[in-house]
Motif scaffolding. Structure first.
Motif, PDB file in Angstrom:
ATOM      1  N   PHE A   2      37.160  66.847  41.386  1.00 13.52           N
ATOM      2  CA  PHE A   2      35.953  67.680  40.672  1.00 13.52           C
ATOM      3  C   PHE A   2      35.879  68.271  42.089  1.00 13.52           C
ATOM      4  O   PHE A   2      35.320  69.741  42.600  1.00 13.52           O
ATOM      5  N   GLU A  27      29.455  78.415  35.329  1.00 17.08           N
ATOM      6  CA  GLU A  27      30.743  79.774  36.035  1.00 17.08           C
ATOM      7  C   GLU A  27      31.727  80.261  34.497  1.00 17.08           C
ATOM      8  O   GLU A  27      32.588  80.305  35.351  1.00 17.08           O
ATOM      9  N   MET A  41      29.430  64.713  39.938  1.00 13.60           N
ATOM     10  CA  MET A  41      28.348  65.905  39.864  1.00 13.60           C
ATOM     11  C   MET A  41      27.585  65.340  40.904  1.00 13.60           C
ATOM     12  O   MET A  41      26.473  65.040  40.808  1.00 13.60           O
ATOM     13  N   LYS A  62      18.728  68.562  37.289  1.00 14.35           N
ATOM     14  CA  LYS A  62      18.730  68.200  38.448  1.00 14.35           C
ATOM     15  C   LYS A  62      16.825  68.356  39.357  1.00 14.35           C
ATOM     16  O   LYS A  62      16.467  67.613  40.322  1.00 14.35           O
ATOM     17  N   GLU A  98      33.719  71.571  43.929  1.00 13.69           N
ATOM     18  CA  GLU A  98      32.999  71.984  44.187  1.00 13.69           C
ATOM     19  C   GLU A  98      32.457  72.723  45.240  1.00 13.69           C
ATOM     20  O   GLU A  98      31.656  73.140  46.120  1.00 13.69           O
ATOM     21  N   TYR A 158      29.760  68.054  46.266  1.00 15.53           N
ATOM     22  CA  TYR A 158      29.539  69.466  46.527  1.00 15.53           C
ATOM     23  C   TYR A 158      29.849  69.412  47.750  1.00 15.53           C
ATOM     24  O   TYR A 158      30.133  71.016  48.768  1.00 15.53           O
ATOM     25  N   HIS A 161      27.045  81.160  44.156  1.00 15.28           N
ATOM     26  CA  HIS A 161      27.999  79.858  43.704  1.00 15.28           C
ATOM     27  C   HIS A 161      29.077  80.296  42.587  1.00 15.28           C
ATOM     28  O   HIS A 161      29.816  79.481  42.834  1.00 15.28           O
ATOM     29  N   GLU A 162      27.820  80.543  41.477  1.00 16.19           N
ATOM     30  CA  GLU A 162      28.546  80.315  40.021  1.00 16.19           C
ATOM     31  C   GLU A 162      29.941  81.944  40.079  1.00 16.19           C
ATOM     32  O   GLU A 162      30.843  81.285  39.727  1.00 16.19           O
ATOM     33  N   ARG A 221      16.207  71.192  33.000  1.00 19.21           N
ATOM     34  CA  ARG A 221      17.492  71.420  34.610  1.00 19.21           C
ATOM     35  C   ARG A 221      17.049  69.950  35.009  1.00 19.21           C
ATOM     36  O   ARG A 221      16.151  69.453  35.802  1.00 19.21           O
ATOM     37  N   HIS A 224      33.424  80.575  41.918  1.00 20.07           N
ATOM     38  CA  HIS A 224      33.988  79.718  41.016  1.00 20.07           C
ATOM     39  C   HIS A 224      34.926  80.593  40.039  1.00 20.07           C
ATOM     40  O   HIS A 224      35.485  80.361  40.619  1.00 20.07           O
ATOM     41  N   PHE A 284      21.616  72.749  33.538  1.00 18.81           N
ATOM     42  CA  PHE A 284      22.075  73.265  35.382  1.00 18.81           C
ATOM     43  C   PHE A 284      21.536  74.286  35.410  1.00 18.81           C
ATOM     44  O   PHE A 284      20.275  74.886  34.473  1.00 18.81           O
ATOM     45  N   GLY A 285      21.765  74.450  36.892  1.00 21.91           N
ATOM     46  CA  GLY A 285      21.488  75.539  37.302  1.00 21.91           C
ATOM     47  C   GLY A 285      21.885  76.754  37.203  1.00 21.91           C
ATOM     48  O   GLY A 285      21.618  78.034  36.611  1.00 21.91           O
ATOM     49  N   GLN A 311      27.834  74.077  26.056  1.00 20.12           N
ATOM     50  CA  GLN A 311      27.869  73.536  27.649  1.00 20.12           C
ATOM     51  C   GLN A 311      29.441  73.059  27.557  1.00 20.12           C
ATOM     52  O   GLN A 311      29.522  71.420  27.271  1.00 20.12           O
TER      53      GLN A 311
HETATM   54  N1  BES Z   1      30.071  73.792  37.683  1.00 20.74           N
HETATM   55  C1  BES Z   1      28.862  73.203  37.951  1.00 20.74           C
HETATM   56  C2  BES Z   1      28.372  72.465  37.060  1.00 20.74           C
HETATM   57  C3  BES Z   1      28.850  70.873  35.551  1.00 20.74           C
HETATM   58  C4  BES Z   1      29.109  70.429  36.688  1.00 20.74           C
HETATM   59  C5  BES Z   1      27.877  71.362  34.943  1.00 20.74           C
HETATM   60  C6  BES Z   1      29.484  69.451  36.582  1.00 20.74           C
HETATM   61  C7  BES Z   1      29.298  70.077  34.353  1.00 20.74           C
HETATM   62  C8  BES Z   1      29.136  68.803  35.276  1.00 20.74           C
HETATM   63  C9  BES Z   1      28.225  74.481  38.436  1.00 20.74           C
HETATM   64  O1  BES Z   1      29.281  75.650  39.354  1.00 20.74           O
HETATM   65  C10 BES Z   1      26.766  74.081  39.493  1.00 20.74           C
HETATM   66  O2  BES Z   1      27.356  73.363  40.626  1.00 20.74           O
HETATM   67  N2  BES Z   1      25.874  74.452  39.383  1.00 20.74           N
HETATM   68  C11 BES Z   1      24.565  73.560  40.463  1.00 20.74           C
HETATM   69  C12 BES Z   1      24.000  74.778  41.207  1.00 20.74           C
HETATM   70  C13 BES Z   1      24.494  75.110  42.076  1.00 20.74           C
HETATM   71  C14 BES Z   1      24.254  76.420  42.650  1.00 20.74           C
HETATM   72  C15 BES Z   1      24.984  73.666  42.683  1.00 20.74           C
HETATM   73  C16 BES Z   1      23.410  72.939  39.355  1.00 20.74           C
HETATM   74  O3  BES Z   1      23.639  73.133  38.618  1.00 20.74           O
HETATM   75  O4  BES Z   1      23.278  73.120  39.437  1.00 20.74           O
END
Ligand code: BES
Ligand code: ZN
Length: 646
Positions: A353, A310, A419, A596, A357, A424, A334-335, A594, A338, A306-307, A173
């Motif tokens: 960033f 990309e 993040m 989140k 996003e 976002y 989403h991915e 995950r 990107h 992560f979810g 990652q």
């Molecule tokens: N690029 C991000 C994941 C990320 C951001 C990893 C910053 C490391 C640092 C990815 O596109 C993302 O936003 N994933 C989200 C899901 C999305 C549907 C909002 C996530 O992992 O929750």
């Protein structure tokens, strides 16, 4: 278009060098000669494009191409081998500075194998250490090295942590600044690089990467190992180089899309994401051709932090989006989005960033609208709005500088801190506000042109504002939107477009009535995941245990296989010390990693005094060994966890 001669030559050399071992490199070499890689974009030199999270000195010497030759050692948990870097150097260049983190460097040489002087500087938290190489006029350097078993970009999984339970697994990652822990290069999003890789792994494991696979079945190395070769001939930000190794199988879902995952996950994954071709078509119809060739999805083991991520040509996705009913597929939208916002046009620094996003959330929602209709898209956008409001609160209110789109991070601040749903959802709200001001047709035409104009280039916030002033907005429109307030000031501007779901008032009403003692039977039954989540999130945070029991008896949230519903339920239940939900929380927290989901649940427990703290400590002791460093890093801070406690 200018040929990236240096990179292509180095690649041809590497492939030619491999030809003895592989016997079939002529086809690959031919490919190299035929492909005209886009010129590597210049690094931006304006002060706002300065990346404080990298040691690189691109004005003196910059990496244009990375060539990896690495073997994965699943016993020692290290990657070993070489990275050969092509450089573009200024006339009087003395040295190149690379980013590294916890690497053991064995040697640094020029292309002919002559040693070059080098120095590894002081290591700093999160950043790692600069590797400074004296060039002596060279435009290529070769680093022989190995990674640390604790490299934060790499997670080595035991068989028990996989679906099949039989083979180990490895994945990387990179975002934001983790890739320097397995690739010594200039790890800055504004320094785009083409790359290739030879990855040697034990049989029967398969390696996949965010690039074209040149040897689909793997080649002989020695008897029990085989080598996979990859090539990315488009310059990408280095955080987008990604690898996974495991017992992986592939199934196509269309001519240019498919799923990689463990065999045990393949059917489920293919069913959930059967609509991949439609996603790509919808995205292209909005903002122009998909420029990366294939679009595949790798469904990872549950510890993926992560979810989704990309990685070009190969989105990495958590298995927690496989709900069985495609209700969480917006993550794929989403991915995929990107592939334009982020991978084509890339945040120049981690302060920008939101350009990655915010644009992507906007684009994702447009894909969802096209494929699933306005009703579903509005529900998802409205949930996003609530997330944004929560993020403003979490940042300390609307005056907090952390609620700005463009951030002013100092180097000691981890880019990970950015993040949040500010990047976002406030980012997406900004674009919706522009869309409303100029109309959808004009905005879509603009965005399509924007991605073309800046394809394969880094972008800053100021660069975007200049571009939109020049190519879309009249002065009056720019003033009405108030671009600078949106980009540089905290809080949510009064003109922000809030997409409201007309399905949600019924959920809000149901939540209110139920909280006030209404019958559980009057809570709507047959609703979408998004409505269910809204309902749960609208319930007051002080519901009685009797009310919670009635809900769970009726809807079995504690056993829900839908991760978003399970999470919303547990947040509610743990927040009021509802003991019967603890086994469900424990099962959830020990079966996926995950961040989140994991971090807010531990935070909620932690905030519950002795009752919750004890539960949190007990569950975390059990769960932590299975978590990725990204997740454990965050939870360690919440629980004030000292590694010695293990
Ligand atoms: N690029 C991000 C994941 C990320 C951001 C990893 C910053 C490391 C640092 C990815 O596109 C993302 O936003 N994933 C989200 C899901 C999305 C549907 C909002 C996530 O992992 O929750
Ligand atoms: Zn994203």
């Amino acid at each position: 278009m200018k040929l990236q001669i240096v990179g292509a030559t180095a690649l041809a050399t590497v492939l030619a060098a491999c030809s003895g071992a592989t016997g079939n490199s002529s086809a690959a070499t031919q490919n190299v000669q035929e492909s005209a890689a886009p010129a590597v974009a210049p690094v931006l030199t304006t002060p706002d494009a300065k990346d404080v999270h990298s040691y690189a000195n691109p004005a003196e010497a910059r990496v244009t191409h990375v060539s990896l030759d690495l073997a994965a050692d699943f016993d020692a948990h290290v990657m070993r081998g070489t990275a050969t870097l092509d450089l573009k150097t200024a006339k009087d260049a003395q040295q190149v500075v690379l980013d590294t983190r916890d690497l053991t460097i064995a040697s640094v040489t020029d292309a002919q194998g002559h040693p070059l002087p080098y120095k590894v500087g002081q290591s700093e938290p999160n950043h790692g250490a600069p590797l400074t190489i004296t060039l002596d006029g060279n435009k290529q350097v070769k680093i022989t090295y190995q990674t640390s078993p604790d490299a934060p970009a790499l997670q080595w999984l035991s068989p028990a942590q996989t679906a099949g339970k039989k083979y180990p697994y490895l994945f990387s990652q990179g975002e934001a600044i983790l890739n320097r822990s397995w690739i010594p290069t200039q790890d800055s999003p504004g320094i785009r690089q083409t790359w290739d890789a030879s990855i040697t792994v034990p049989r029967p494991l398969t390696a996949v990467m965010s690039a074209e696979m040149l040897t689909p079945e793997g080649e002989e190395a020695s008897g029990d190992r085989h080598t996979f070769r990859f090539r990315m001939d488009k310059p990408v930000a280095p955080y987008l180089i990604a690898l996974a190794v495991g017992n992986l199988k592939f199934e196509a879902t269309g001519p240019r899309t498919g799923i990689w995952t463990e065999p045990e996950m393949l059917d489920k994954s293919v069913k959930e994401f059967a609509e991949l071709p439609k996603f790509v078509d919808a995205a292209e119809s909005l903002y122009g051709p998909y420029r990366w060739g294939r679009y595949d999805v790798l469904v990872l083991p549950p510890s993926f932090p992560f979810g989704g991520m990309e990685n070009p040509r190969l989105t990495f996705a958590t298995p927690t989006v496989i709900a069985g009913d495609r209700s969480l597929v917006s993550l794929i939208a989403h991915e995929l989005a990107h592939s334009w916002s982020g991978n084509l046009v890339t945040n120049a620094t981690w302060n920008d960033f939101w350009l990655n996003e915010g644009f992507t959330v906007y684009f994702e929602n447009r894909i969802m609208e096209k494929l699933y209709g306005k009703r579903r898209a509005a529900m998802e956008a409205d949930l996003g709005w609530s997330g944004m409001m929560e993020a403003v609160k979490a940042a300390g209110g609307p005056n907090s500088p952390d609620t700005q789109l463009h951030l002013n991070m100092t180097k000691d601040r981890d880019p990970d801190d950015g993040m949040t749903d500010i990047a976002y959802e406030k980012g997406a709200a900004f674009l919706r506000t522009i869309e409303k001001t100029v109309g959808r047709d004009r905005f879509d035409k603009y965005l399509r042109g924007y991605f073309d104009r800046h394809a394969f280039q880094p972008q800053t916030t100021a660069g975007f504002l200049a571009d939109i002033r020049k190519n879309l907005l009249t002065d009056a429109e720019a003033k009405e939107i108030n671009l600078d307030q949106w980009a540089y000031k905290p809080g949510i501007p009064a003109n922000a477009v809030h997409v409201k779901s007309d399905a949600f008032p019924a959920m809000d009403m149901a939540a209110k009535e139920f909280a006030e003692g209404g019958l559980v039977a009057s809570v709507p039954d047959d609703v979408t995941t998004q409505e269910r989540v809204r309902f749960l999130n609208q319930l007051p945070r002080d519901l009685s245990h009797e009310r919670l029991k009635a809900l769970d008896d009726r809807f079995h949230f504690s056993e829900s296989g839908n991760s978003e519903i399970r999470f919303a339920w547990l947040m509610l239940a743990l927040g009021v010390h509802y003991q019967p939900a603890v086994p469900s929380a424990e099962a959830f927290l020990t079966s996926q990693g995950r961040r989140k989901f994991v971090a807010p649940l531990f935070q909620t427990l932690w905030d519950q005094g002795d009752w919750g703290k004890a539960i949190a400590r007990r569950i975390y002791a059990k769960a932590r060994p299975g978590y990725h460093s990204v997740t454990s890093g965050t939870v360690d801070k919440i629980l004030n966890w000292k590694t010695a406690q293990n």
